[in-house]
Design an enzyme around this catalytic site. Structure first.
Site, mmCIF file in Angstrom:
data_model
loop_
_atom_site.group_PDB
_atom_site.id
_atom_site.type_symbol
_atom_site.label_atom_id
_atom_site.label_comp_id
_atom_site.label_asym_id
_atom_site.label_seq_id
_atom_site.Cartn_x
_atom_site.Cartn_y
_atom_site.Cartn_z
ATOM 1 N N ASP A 83 28.187 -5.741 31.645
ATOM 2 C CA ASP A 83 27.684 -7.037 32.100
ATOM 3 C C ASP A 83 28.887 -7.882 32.509
ATOM 4 O O ASP A 83 29.660 -8.320 31.652
ATOM 5 C CB ASP A 83 26.896 -7.723 30.984
ATOM 6 C CG ASP A 83 26.314 -9.066 31.401
ATOM 7 O OD1 ASP A 83 26.582 -9.510 32.539
ATOM 8 O OD2 ASP A 83 25.599 -9.680 30.584
ATOM 9 N N VAL A 98 23.923 -7.692 55.755
ATOM 10 C CA VAL A 98 23.809 -6.286 55.402
ATOM 11 C C VAL A 98 22.457 -6.067 54.726
ATOM 12 O O VAL A 98 22.007 -6.900 53.933
ATOM 13 C CB VAL A 98 24.938 -5.856 54.448
ATOM 14 C CG1 VAL A 98 24.898 -4.350 54.199
ATOM 15 C CG2 VAL A 98 26.295 -6.274 54.983
ATOM 16 N N TYR A 120 27.005 -20.502 47.509
ATOM 17 C CA TYR A 120 27.429 -19.124 47.757
ATOM 18 C C TYR A 120 28.699 -19.116 48.615
ATOM 19 O O TYR A 120 29.666 -18.406 48.318
ATOM 20 C CB TYR A 120 26.297 -18.375 48.460
ATOM 21 C CG TYR A 120 26.599 -16.932 48.799
ATOM 22 C CD1 TYR A 120 26.486 -15.941 47.838
ATOM 23 C CD2 TYR A 120 26.973 -16.572 50.088
ATOM 24 C CE1 TYR A 120 26.743 -14.604 48.152
ATOM 25 C CE2 TYR A 120 27.234 -15.246 50.413
ATOM 26 C CZ TYR A 120 27.115 -14.267 49.442
ATOM 27 O OH TYR A 120 27.380 -12.952 49.761
ATOM 28 N N LYS A 141 32.516 -17.620 47.755
ATOM 29 C CA LYS A 141 33.141 -16.572 48.540
ATOM 30 C C LYS A 141 34.471 -17.022 49.135
ATOM 31 O O LYS A 141 35.396 -16.222 49.304
ATOM 32 C CB LYS A 141 32.184 -16.093 49.628
ATOM 33 C CG LYS A 141 30.980 -15.332 49.078
ATOM 34 C CD LYS A 141 31.402 -14.130 48.244
ATOM 35 C CE LYS A 141 30.240 -13.281 47.800
ATOM 36 N NZ LYS A 141 30.655 -12.081 47.041
ATOM 37 N N GLY A 192 22.979 -0.697 46.840
ATOM 38 C CA GLY A 192 23.575 -1.355 48.002
ATOM 39 C C GLY A 192 24.986 -0.913 48.328
ATOM 40 O O GLY A 192 25.326 0.273 48.311
ATOM 41 N N ILE A 193 25.829 -1.887 48.639
ATOM 42 C CA ILE A 193 27.204 -1.609 49.061
ATOM 43 C C ILE A 193 27.982 -0.913 47.958
ATOM 44 O O ILE A 193 28.800 -0.023 48.219
ATOM 45 C CB ILE A 193 27.901 -2.917 49.489
ATOM 46 C CG1 ILE A 193 27.229 -3.507 50.731
ATOM 47 C CG2 ILE A 193 29.381 -2.669 49.763
ATOM 48 C CD1 ILE A 193 27.683 -4.917 51.058
ATOM 49 N N ASP A 235 27.756 -0.623 36.339
ATOM 50 C CA ASP A 235 26.747 -1.597 36.731
ATOM 51 C C ASP A 235 26.114 -2.169 35.466
ATOM 52 O O ASP A 235 26.130 -1.534 34.401
ATOM 53 C CB ASP A 235 25.665 -0.918 37.595
ATOM 54 C CG ASP A 235 24.859 -1.907 38.425
ATOM 55 O OD1 ASP A 235 25.178 -2.063 39.613
ATOM 56 O OD2 ASP A 235 23.927 -2.524 37.875
#
Length: 258
Positions: free
Chosen positions: A66, A187, A154, A158, A23-24, A43
């Site tokens: 992690d 996205v 969520y 954010k 992804g991004i 990652d």
């Protein structure tokens, strides 16, 4: 000012992208490398990070970490050495209304979206402050300011991330470290696969932006390069919306002009 042609160049800088496996994050790593940075693709899925590193074609490194493990984050910051640019894209979501949420789901979303951000900013920010420079970029969301049913936790993480980064910008600024957030709209990434699979939901979200479509992951990469580069040398504590105009327009209704 001379040298405008080189404002976005990143030669001589080392960038770490956390969440680079897809992804991004993957597109951010590719874009930073294309502008000359030496990139570490980090990652939780080391295999995915390795695939991103291979795609850069520029000798990028892969690193497994992690982000839910505080000690692992601290170890990564120590092992990866001098870092000029830190990009954090990792996030998760549980789409449920508040009365349907349980505490375990709440903790899971908060732990990655906000708790890991806290750990990352501290672990990677401390050596930047000591060295006297660097750029930290993390991904918020339009949900930090606009909410909908099923997005409450969520959205809270954010919004919290934005305030955490603004505080870091204030505290790290005297040392020359810049800290900024990017706020995407919808996205096409693995995180939004559930929505994309529902044609009605997909079309509804597309119609909500001024551009009438979803973003592609690579369309966020330019904002990352900008905030990492000297083009943004006086930008800190900012939230850069890359949302296709979602937060600029009022609903989906287009009334007659007269």
């Amino acid at each position: 000012m001379s040298g405008y042609a080189d404002l976005f160049r990143l030669e001589g800088r080392r960038a770490v992208v956390l969440g680079a496996g897809s992804g991004i994050g993957r597109e951010s790593a590719l874009a930073l490398a294309a502008h000359g940075a030496a990139v570490v693709c980090a990652d939780r899925d080391l295999g995915a990070a390795e695939r991103t590193a291979e795609l850069t074609g520029s000798g990028a490194e892969a690193y497994g970490v992690d982000l839910l493990d505080t000690a692992a984050v601290e170890r990564a910051a120590a092992e990866l050495g001098e870092v000029d640019v830190l990009v954090l894209t990792a996030a998760t979501n549980v789409r449920k209304r508040l009365l349907d949420y349980d505490r375990a789901e709440f903790d899971r979303v908060v732990s990655l979206n906000l708790g890991a951000t806290f750990d990352v900013v501290r672990a990677f920010g401390a050596p930047m402050v000591a060295r006297g420079g660097g750029s930290i970029i993390a991904f918020s969301s339009i949900r930090a300011t606009t909410v909908e049913p099923g997005q409450g936790v969520y959205a809270a993480t954010k919004a919290g991330l934005v305030q955490l980064l603004r505080t870091a910008a204030a505290e790290f600024g005297p040392a020359g470290v810049r800290v900024n957030a990017i706020a995407p709209g919808v996205v096409e990434t693995p995180l939004t696969a559930q929505i994309k699979a529902d044609p009605e939901w997909y079309r509804a979200y597309a119609s909500k932006s001024a551009l009438g479509r979803w973003a592609r992951a690579e369309e966020l990469a330019g904002a990352v390069v900008y905030l990492a580069s000297d083009a943004a040398s006086f930008v800190t504590g900012a939230v850069l919306a890359v949302d296709g105009g979602w937060t600029a327009i009022d609903g989906r209704y287009d009334p007659p002009a007269s």
